[in-house]
Design a protein around this motif. Structure first.
Motif, short mmCIF file in Angstrom:
data_model
loop_
_atom_site.label_atom_id
_atom_site.label_comp_id
_atom_site.label_asym_id
_atom_site.label_seq_id
_atom_site.Cartn_x
_atom_site.Cartn_y
_atom_site.Cartn_z
N VAL A 1 -22.13 38.26 30.81
CA VAL A 1 -22.05 39.71 31.01
C VAL A 1 -22.50 40.08 32.43
N THR B 1 -19.88 39.09 34.92
CA THR B 1 -18.74 40.01 34.83
C THR B 1 -19.01 41.30 35.60
N LEU B 2 -20.21 41.85 35.44
CA LEU B 2 -20.57 43.09 36.14
C LEU B 2 -20.57 42.89 37.66
N ALA C 1 -16.97 42.61 39.04
CA ALA C 1 -16.29 43.90 39.06
C ALA C 1 -16.65 44.72 40.29
N THR D 1 -9.97 35.34 36.36
CA THR D 1 -9.41 36.69 36.52
C THR D 1 -8.27 36.69 37.53
N VAL E 1 -10.61 45.21 38.02
CA VAL E 1 -11.78 45.58 37.22
C VAL E 1 -11.51 45.48 35.72
N THR F 1 -11.13 41.98 34.59
CA THR F 1 -12.42 41.28 34.66
C THR F 1 -13.26 41.59 33.43
N PHE F 2 -13.29 42.85 33.02
CA PHE F 2 -14.10 43.22 31.86
C PHE F 2 -13.51 42.65 30.56
N GLY G 1 -14.20 38.82 30.74
CA GLY G 1 -15.63 38.58 30.58
C GLY G 1 -16.10 38.83 29.17
N GLY G 2 -15.56 39.87 28.52
CA GLY G 2 -15.96 40.17 27.15
C GLY G 2 -15.57 39.06 26.18
#
Length: 493
Positions: free
Chosen positions: A182, A185-186, A189, A343, A370, A373-374, A377-378
């Motif tokens: 997580v 991922t942040l 982004a 990504t 973005v 990516t989220f 990542g999730g």
């Protein structure tokens, strides 16, 4: 000649024809300039950043996470397994370096095969890359849990069982693994440049702790620990090499930065070769020092072998704490850089219409995909939180090996079909180098277990279903009429 690619098919294209359709290199470069209208990414990565992305995605993975699982397989000869896997990776890295200089886009081997073997093989390669990147991120993140526990133990604490592993390991969720993904991922982004700066700092820390470990381990070096060298025979060495091969996918991640590098044709081949040299030397050094410090049977059942050796040899809790925290950072850098590569692969596949368009939408503010990516990542965070390391590592290796073999084929194809195209790096000893890379990849694939092949087969069947159900109908290249397709290649080959 530039051809506008319509998403509406003017005439039906037979499946066999669509599978053989190739993208011209020049059209890939044109589309990369503005991401086919999906928002342009920022060029901010130089040679140092590209090399650090490659090293960051690689160094520490095999040593920090799977050493305890592979030493019992190979015995004291585990360092030979790393050499064997490294040589295999080097052959593939040379092919990657040549292709990265010719096709500096974000698609890596997916784009290389699209330009040489057509949409069908490109989809298979891209689907393998999804397995390679996403699963390897999860596999590496899983290893963070044990190092977090080692840090906590210096204070007399442990993670609750429910938060230290997934359901198959007696817990509920591997919380450290989920949190690491997580956070990566942040950061991704926010932007490639910011991620590269953080990664460079962490790679330096990672290199320092591995050198520190080797120095401490050599103080307790016992040559007798290397006898017998091959207790499991040659099969054990090659079997371990097949497993640890996933530790060498870093250079592949660097090849996905083609659209964010300031001088991709020059710097990407250099970054790939530099990173391979750094990583292989470091892996062998640490493996030799670890075996020299402890009998190979000691590693059975260990998950954080290096920090345990440091603790036993120094007896200093603060050193253990420092090493464990640095190890978590090292694992986090692998997660960060490999997730970056994932990504970018999905962005390129989305730009071609083979996966949903949301993955290729780039933010004007950050210059990064973005939403993609989220989403990625999730999914990876959930996988890391609930699936154990062993099942993940071997599945990663087979997807990686297959994709690497295809890159070797791509080099041979373009040397024969487009010998005059500019190449900023040429594979030496051609065609021996790519042929050896292909053969070595196939050899290591053959040494993987039958259940890994079963998982791979199921994964491929799912991929075929997705292509037929989605990609075939939405492919931008497949939407071209026969005349448009011919025009898209005129003057480009």
């Amino acid at each position: 000649m530039q051809t506008t690619i319509s998403t509406e098919r003017r005439a039906p294209v037979r499946l066999d024809q669509q599978l053989r359709r190739r993208k011209s290199i020049s059209s890939m470069l044109r589309e990369a300039e503005n991401n086919a209208g999906g928002g342009k990414m920022h060029r901010s990565l130089g040679l140092l950043q590209l090399t650090m992305i490659s090293v960051g995605a690689t160094m520490g993975t095999g040593i920090l996470v799977v050493l305890g699982a592979t030493v019992p397989v190979a015995g004291p000869a585990i360092w030979i397994s790393f050499v064997l896997a490294g040589i295999t990776a080097l052959f593939s890295a040379i092919s990657y370096a040549e292709m990265a200089g010719m096709v500096p886009v974000s698609g890596s081997s997916y784009s290389y095969t699209y330009a040489t073997m057509g949409e069908g093989i490109a989809w298979v390669c891209g689907w393998c890359l999804v397995l390679e990147y996403a699963v390897s991120v999860a596999a590496v993140a899983v290893g963070a849990g044990e190092y977090v526990n080692e840090a906590l133990r210096t204070f007399g604490m442990d993670l609750p069982t429910a938060l230290a592993g997934g359901p198959t390991e007696g817990g509920v969720v591997n919380l450290p693994a989920l949190v690491v993904v997580v956070l990566a991922t942040l950061l991704l982004a926010r932007g490639a440049r910011e991620s590269a700066i953080v990664n460079t700092i962490v790679v330096i820390i990672k290199a320092c702790i591995l050198v520190f470990f080797s120095i401490v381990a050599f103080t307790a070096f016992d040559a007798g620990n290397f006898e017998p060298l091959l207790p499991m025979g040659a099969a054990g060495v090659t079997g371990a090499a097949s497993i640890v091969f996933f530790s060498y996918i870093g250079f592949d991640a660097a090849s996905t930065a083609g659209e964010e590098a300031t001088n991709p044709k020059r710097d990407m081949p250099r970054a790939i070769m530099l990173s391979m040299a750094i990583v292989t030397v470091t892996y062998v050094l640490v493996a030799v020092s670890a075996i020299g410090a402890r009998d190979w049977t000691w590693f059975v059942g260990t998950q954080a072998a290096l920090v345990q050796i440091i603790g036993e040899l120094t007896g200093q809790a603060w050193i253990v704490l420092l090493f464990a925290v640095a190890a978590v950072l090292a694992i986090a850098s692998v997660v960060l850089t490999v997730l970056y590569g994932q990504t970018r692969i999905l962005l390129t596949m989305s730009r071609d219409g083979l996966v949903p368009p949301i993955f290729s939408r780039v933010s004007k503010r950050t210059g990064t995909p973005v939403a993609g990516t989220f989403i990625t990542g999730g999914i990876v965070a959930i996988t890391a939180g609930f699936i154990p390391l062993g099942a993940l590592a071997e599945a990663t290796s087979i997807g990686t090996l297959f994709a690497f073999a295809l890159v070797g084929v791509s080099v041979i194809y373009l040397r024969r079909k487009q010998p005059l195209v500019e190449r900023t790096f040429k594979a030496p000893l051609y065609p021996l180098t790519p042929l050896l890379g292909i053969a070595a990849c196939l050899f290591l694939m053959a040494n993987l277990s039958w259940h890994t092949w079963l998982v791979f087969g199921i994964w491929m069947l799912v991929g075929v279903g997705l292509y037929l159900g989605y990609g075939r109908r939405r492919s931008r290249l497949g939407a071209l009429s026969k005349q448009q397709y011919i025009e898209s290649h005129s003057g480009n080959q």
